[in-house]
Write a protein that holds these residues in place. Structure first.
Motif, PDB file in Angstrom:
ATOM      1  N   ARG B  72      38.800   5.673  45.053  1.00  0.00           N
ATOM      2  CA  ARG B  72      39.443   4.879  44.013  1.00  0.00           C
ATOM      3  C   ARG B  72      38.533   3.791  43.465  1.00  0.00           C
ATOM      4  NH1 ARG B  72      45.440   3.625  46.337  1.00  0.00           N
ATOM      5  NH2 ARG B  72      44.260   3.282  48.226  1.00  0.00           N
ATOM      6  N   SER B  73      38.721   3.511  42.177  1.00  0.00           N
ATOM      7  CA  SER B  73      38.080   2.383  41.526  1.00  0.00           C
ATOM      8  C   SER B  73      39.097   1.719  40.610  1.00  0.00           C
ATOM      9  CB  SER B  73      36.862   2.835  40.719  1.00  0.00           C
ATOM     10  OG  SER B  73      36.291   1.751  40.007  1.00  0.00           O
ATOM     11  N   THR B  74      38.973   0.405  40.473  1.00  0.00           N
ATOM     12  CA  THR B  74      39.830  -0.301  39.525  1.00  0.00           C
ATOM     13  C   THR B  74      38.950  -1.135  38.607  1.00  0.00           C
ATOM     14  OG1 THR B  74      40.117  -2.197  40.990  1.00  0.00           O
ATOM     15  CG2 THR B  74      41.760  -0.454  41.132  1.00  0.00           C
ATOM     16  N   LEU B  75      39.388  -1.256  37.369  1.00  0.00           N
ATOM     17  CA  LEU B  75      38.761  -2.143  36.402  1.00  0.00           C
ATOM     18  C   LEU B  75      39.772  -3.235  36.086  1.00  0.00           C
ATOM     19  CD1 LEU B  75      36.347  -2.777  34.505  1.00  0.00           C
ATOM     20  CD2 LEU B  75      37.559  -1.487  32.738  1.00  0.00           C
ATOM     21  N   TYR B  76      39.407  -4.462  36.421  1.00  0.00           N
ATOM     22  CA  TYR B  76      40.268  -5.609  36.204  1.00  0.00           C
ATOM     23  C   TYR B  76      39.771  -6.345  34.948  1.00  0.00           C
ATOM     24  CZ  TYR B  76      42.309 -10.243  37.133  1.00  0.00           C
ATOM     25  OH  TYR B  76      42.985 -11.437  37.041  1.00  0.00           O
ATOM     26  N   ILE B  77      40.702  -6.577  34.016  1.00  0.00           N
ATOM     27  CA  ILE B  77      40.372  -7.322  32.802  1.00  0.00           C
ATOM     28  C   ILE B  77      41.189  -8.609  32.824  1.00  0.00           C
ATOM     29  CG2 ILE B  77      40.325  -7.321  30.288  1.00  0.00           C
ATOM     30  CD1 ILE B  77      40.247  -4.277  30.349  1.00  0.00           C
ATOM     31  N   ALA B  78      40.497  -9.722  32.834  1.00  0.00           N
ATOM     32  CA  ALA B  78      41.181 -11.020  32.874  1.00  0.00           C
ATOM     33  C   ALA B  78      41.445 -11.522  31.461  1.00  0.00           C
ATOM     34  CB  ALA B  78      40.319 -12.023  33.630  1.00  0.00           C
ATOM     35  N   ALA B  79      42.577 -12.179  31.306  1.00  0.00           N
ATOM     36  CA  ALA B  79      42.924 -12.843  30.046  1.00  0.00           C
ATOM     37  C   ALA B  79      42.660 -11.928  28.853  1.00  0.00           C
ATOM     38  CB  ALA B  79      42.151 -14.148  29.914  1.00  0.00           C
ATOM     39  N   SER B  80      43.377 -10.835  28.793  1.00  0.00           N
ATOM     40  CA  SER B  80      43.109  -9.799  27.779  1.00  0.00           C
ATOM     41  C   SER B  80      43.229 -10.364  26.358  1.00  0.00           C
ATOM     42  CB  SER B  80      44.067  -8.632  27.972  1.00  0.00           C
ATOM     43  OG  SER B  80      45.412  -9.047  27.871  1.00  0.00           O
ATOM     44  N   GLN B  81      42.444  -9.755  25.451  1.00  0.00           N
ATOM     45  CA  GLN B  81      42.391 -10.157  24.050  1.00  0.00           C
ATOM     46  C   GLN B  81      42.595  -8.923  23.174  1.00  0.00           C
ATOM     47  OE1 GLN B  81      38.462 -11.782  23.690  1.00  0.00           O
ATOM     48  NE2 GLN B  81      38.853 -13.464  25.104  1.00  0.00           N
ATOM     49  N   PRO B  82      43.056  -9.108  21.934  1.00  0.00           N
ATOM     50  CA  PRO B  82      43.211  -7.941  21.043  1.00  0.00           C
ATOM     51  C   PRO B  82      41.925  -7.132  20.892  1.00  0.00           C
ATOM     52  CG  PRO B  82      44.371  -9.821  20.141  1.00  0.00           C
ATOM     53  CD  PRO B  82      43.633 -10.332  21.356  1.00  0.00           C
ATOM     54  N   GLY B  83      40.775  -7.795  20.962  1.00  0.00           N
ATOM     55  CA  GLY B  83      39.497  -7.097  20.864  1.00  0.00           C
ATOM     56  C   GLY B  83      39.192  -6.189  22.047  1.00  0.00           C
ATOM     57  N   ASP B  84      39.993  -6.298  23.115  1.00  0.00           N
ATOM     58  CA  ASP B  84      39.831  -5.406  24.256  1.00  0.00           C
ATOM     59  C   ASP B  84      40.500  -4.056  24.011  1.00  0.00           C
ATOM     60  OD1 ASP B  84      40.373  -8.183  26.535  1.00  0.00           O
ATOM     61  OD2 ASP B  84      38.488  -7.376  25.754  1.00  0.00           O
ATOM     62  N   SER B  85      41.246  -3.936  22.947  1.00  0.00           N
ATOM     63  CA  SER B  85      41.940  -2.677  22.645  1.00  0.00           C
ATOM     64  C   SER B  85      40.918  -1.567  22.429  1.00  0.00           C
ATOM     65  CB  SER B  85      42.811  -2.835  21.400  1.00  0.00           C
ATOM     66  OG  SER B  85      43.800  -3.802  21.610  1.00  0.00           O
ATOM     67  N   ALA B  86      41.027  -0.526  23.220  1.00  0.00           N
ATOM     68  CA  ALA B  86      40.068   0.588  23.196  1.00  0.00           C
ATOM     69  C   ALA B  86      40.512   1.586  24.258  1.00  0.00           C
ATOM     70  CB  ALA B  86      38.650   0.111  23.510  1.00  0.00           C
ATOM     71  N   THR B  87      39.787   2.678  24.358  1.00  0.00           N
ATOM     72  CA  THR B  87      39.995   3.613  25.470  1.00  0.00           C
ATOM     73  C   THR B  87      38.938   3.342  26.524  1.00  0.00           C
ATOM     74  OG1 THR B  87      40.980   5.318  24.084  1.00  0.00           O
ATOM     75  CG2 THR B  87      40.025   6.040  26.172  1.00  0.00           C
ATOM     76  N   TYR B  88      39.368   3.255  27.770  1.00  0.00           N
ATOM     77  CA  TYR B  88      38.470   2.978  28.890  1.00  0.00           C
ATOM     78  C   TYR B  88      38.331   4.240  29.733  1.00  0.00           C
ATOM     79  CZ  TYR B  88      38.717  -1.842  27.485  1.00  0.00           C
ATOM     80  OH  TYR B  88      38.617  -3.001  26.754  1.00  0.00           O
ATOM     81  N   LEU B  89      37.082   4.627  29.954  1.00  0.00           N
ATOM     82  CA  LEU B  89      36.777   5.850  30.691  1.00  0.00           C
ATOM     83  C   LEU B  89      36.020   5.504  31.958  1.00  0.00           C
ATOM     84  CD1 LEU B  89      35.446   7.794  27.608  1.00  0.00           C
ATOM     85  CD2 LEU B  89      37.471   8.438  28.866  1.00  0.00           C
ATOM     86  N   CYS B  90      36.323   6.199  33.035  1.00  0.00           N
ATOM     87  CA  CYS B  90      35.479   6.094  34.218  1.00  0.00           C
ATOM     88  C   CYS B  90      34.812   7.440  34.457  1.00  0.00           C
ATOM     89  CB  CYS B  90      36.251   5.640  35.447  1.00  0.00           C
ATOM     90  SG  CYS B  90      37.404   6.848  36.124  1.00  0.00           S
ATOM     91  N   ALA B  91      33.655   7.394  35.086  1.00  0.00           N
ATOM     92  CA  ALA B  91      32.894   8.617  35.360  1.00  0.00           C
ATOM     93  C   ALA B  91      32.152   8.460  36.679  1.00  0.00           C
ATOM     94  CB  ALA B  91      31.903   8.902  34.232  1.00  0.00           C
ATOM     95  N   VAL B  92      32.073   9.527  37.448  1.00  0.00           N
ATOM     96  CA  VAL B  92      31.332   9.498  38.700  1.00  0.00           C
ATOM     97  C   VAL B  92      30.137  10.433  38.615  1.00  0.00           C
ATOM     98  CG1 VAL B  92      33.360   8.892  40.061  1.00  0.00           C
ATOM     99  CG2 VAL B  92      32.735  11.309  39.808  1.00  0.00           C
ATOM    100  N   ARG B  93      29.089  10.104  39.346  1.00  0.00           N
ATOM    101  CA  ARG B  93      27.907  10.942  39.477  1.00  0.00           C
ATOM    102  C   ARG B  93      27.968  11.581  40.864  1.00  0.00           C
ATOM    103  NH1 ARG B  93      22.109  11.303  39.987  1.00  0.00           N
ATOM    104  NH2 ARG B  93      22.055  13.456  40.619  1.00  0.00           N
ATOM    105  N   PRO B  94      28.336  12.865  40.951  1.00  0.00           N
ATOM    106  CA  PRO B  94      28.484  13.496  42.282  1.00  0.00           C
ATOM    107  C   PRO B  94      27.139  13.804  42.920  1.00  0.00           C
ATOM    108  CG  PRO B  94      29.682  14.694  40.549  1.00  0.00           C
ATOM    109  CD  PRO B  94      28.752  13.749  39.870  1.00  0.00           C
ATOM    110  N   TYR B  95      27.122  13.900  44.252  1.00  0.00           N
ATOM    111  CA  TYR B  95      25.938  14.332  44.990  1.00  0.00           C
ATOM    112  C   TYR B  95      25.634  15.799  44.738  1.00  0.00           C
ATOM    113  CZ  TYR B  95      25.641  10.293  48.140  1.00  0.00           C
ATOM    114  OH  TYR B  95      25.493   9.050  48.695  1.00  0.00           O
ATOM    115  N   ASP B  96      26.664  16.597  44.517  1.00  0.00           N
ATOM    116  CA  ASP B  96      26.485  18.037  44.647  1.00  0.00           C
ATOM    117  C   ASP B  96      25.925  18.713  43.405  1.00  0.00           C
ATOM    118  OD1 ASP B  96      29.923  19.194  44.109  1.00  0.00           O
ATOM    119  OD2 ASP B  96      28.610  17.892  42.961  1.00  0.00           O
ATOM    120  N   THR B  97      25.407  17.935  42.478  1.00  0.00           N
ATOM    121  CA  THR B  97      24.757  18.539  41.322  1.00  0.00           C
ATOM    122  C   THR B  97      23.266  18.231  41.385  1.00  0.00           C
ATOM    123  OG1 THR B  97      25.202  16.603  39.966  1.00  0.00           O
ATOM    124  CG2 THR B  97      26.791  18.395  39.869  1.00  0.00           C
TER     125      THR B  97
END
Lengths: 114, 114
Positions: B72-97
């Motif tokens: 698990r990972s979490t992204l914490y955004i403090a004191a959100s602003q309208p300019g934070d409006s967007a899509t947030y993506l997470c991505a992992v780099r696996p060992y097995d490639t």
């Protein structure tokens, strides 16, 4: 700052046309990538290049080819465009050195095939 | 096969709220995890990169944590602003490639209202 640029923001092509998408990075990165992004499917890797003239297939290489003649430039080629290749195409680059490196993305090319 | 899930798919909050975006992955054998921001019709902007040996990274109002053992990972955004409006993506780099492939989640679309 790392800069990755893509030749077109929007592109409209006809079925059967040969399409070239160009990507240039200015940070002397060894690795370059082409992804496509589709709603509900996320980003999927098409091809990867780790050096000039070197390439590896990603998850969905069918219908695509790539060319890397110079370190800074990585081209994605649709040999005969089809409607199911309508998508957002994203180029990325990263330095070499194992698994710890960050990928940097270009602005994307939205391709529509009619 | 590594799979990355982001919940919720969409989130709407009033300005000023602190918020948490979640990312889970099925295989803990990763080099790193990267959080990106994507504005509509644009490319990806890298926000934070957490190496597998790290627990968290901070940049301004953003704080990302990584618990590799629980996937698990979490992204914490403090004191959100309208300019934070967007899509947030997470991505992992696996060992097995054998190369620097990232596996992406499908994103959380965030709307911050004034």
């Amino acid at each position: 700052d790392v800069k990755v640029t893509q030749s077109s923001r929007y592109l409209v092509k006809r079925t059967g046309e040969k399409v070239f998408l160009e990507c240039v990075q200015d940070m002397d990165h060894e690795n370059m990538f082409w992804y496509r992004q589709d709603p509900g499917l996320g980003l999927r890797l098409i091809y990867f290049s780790y050096d000039v003239k070197m390439k590896e297939k990603g998850d969905i290489p069918e219908g695509y080819s790539v060319s890397r003649e110079k370190k800074e430039r990585f081209s994605l080629i649709l040999e005969s465009a089809s409607t199911n290749q309508t998508s957002m195409y994203l180029c990325a680059s990263s330095p070499a050195s194992g698994g710890a490196t960050e990928q940097f993305f270009g602005p994307g090319t939205r391709l529509t095939v009619l | 096969k590594q799979e990355v899930t982001q919940i919720p798919a969409a989130l709407s909050v009033p300005e000023g709220e602190n918020l948490v975006l979640n990312c889970s992955f099925t295989d803990s054998a990763i080099y790193n995890l990267q959080w990106f921001r994507q504005d509509p019709g644009k490319g990806l902007t890298s926000l934070l990169l957490i190496q597998s040996s790290q627990r968290e990274q901070t940049s301004g109002r953003l704080n990302a944590s990584l618990d590799k053992s629980s996937g698990r990972s979490t992204l914490y955004i403090a004191a959100s602003q309208p300019g934070d409006s967007a899509t947030y993506l997470c991505a992992v780099r696996p060992y097995d490639t054998g190369f620097q492939k990232l596996v992406f989640g499908t994103g959380t679309r965030l709307l911050v209202s004034p």
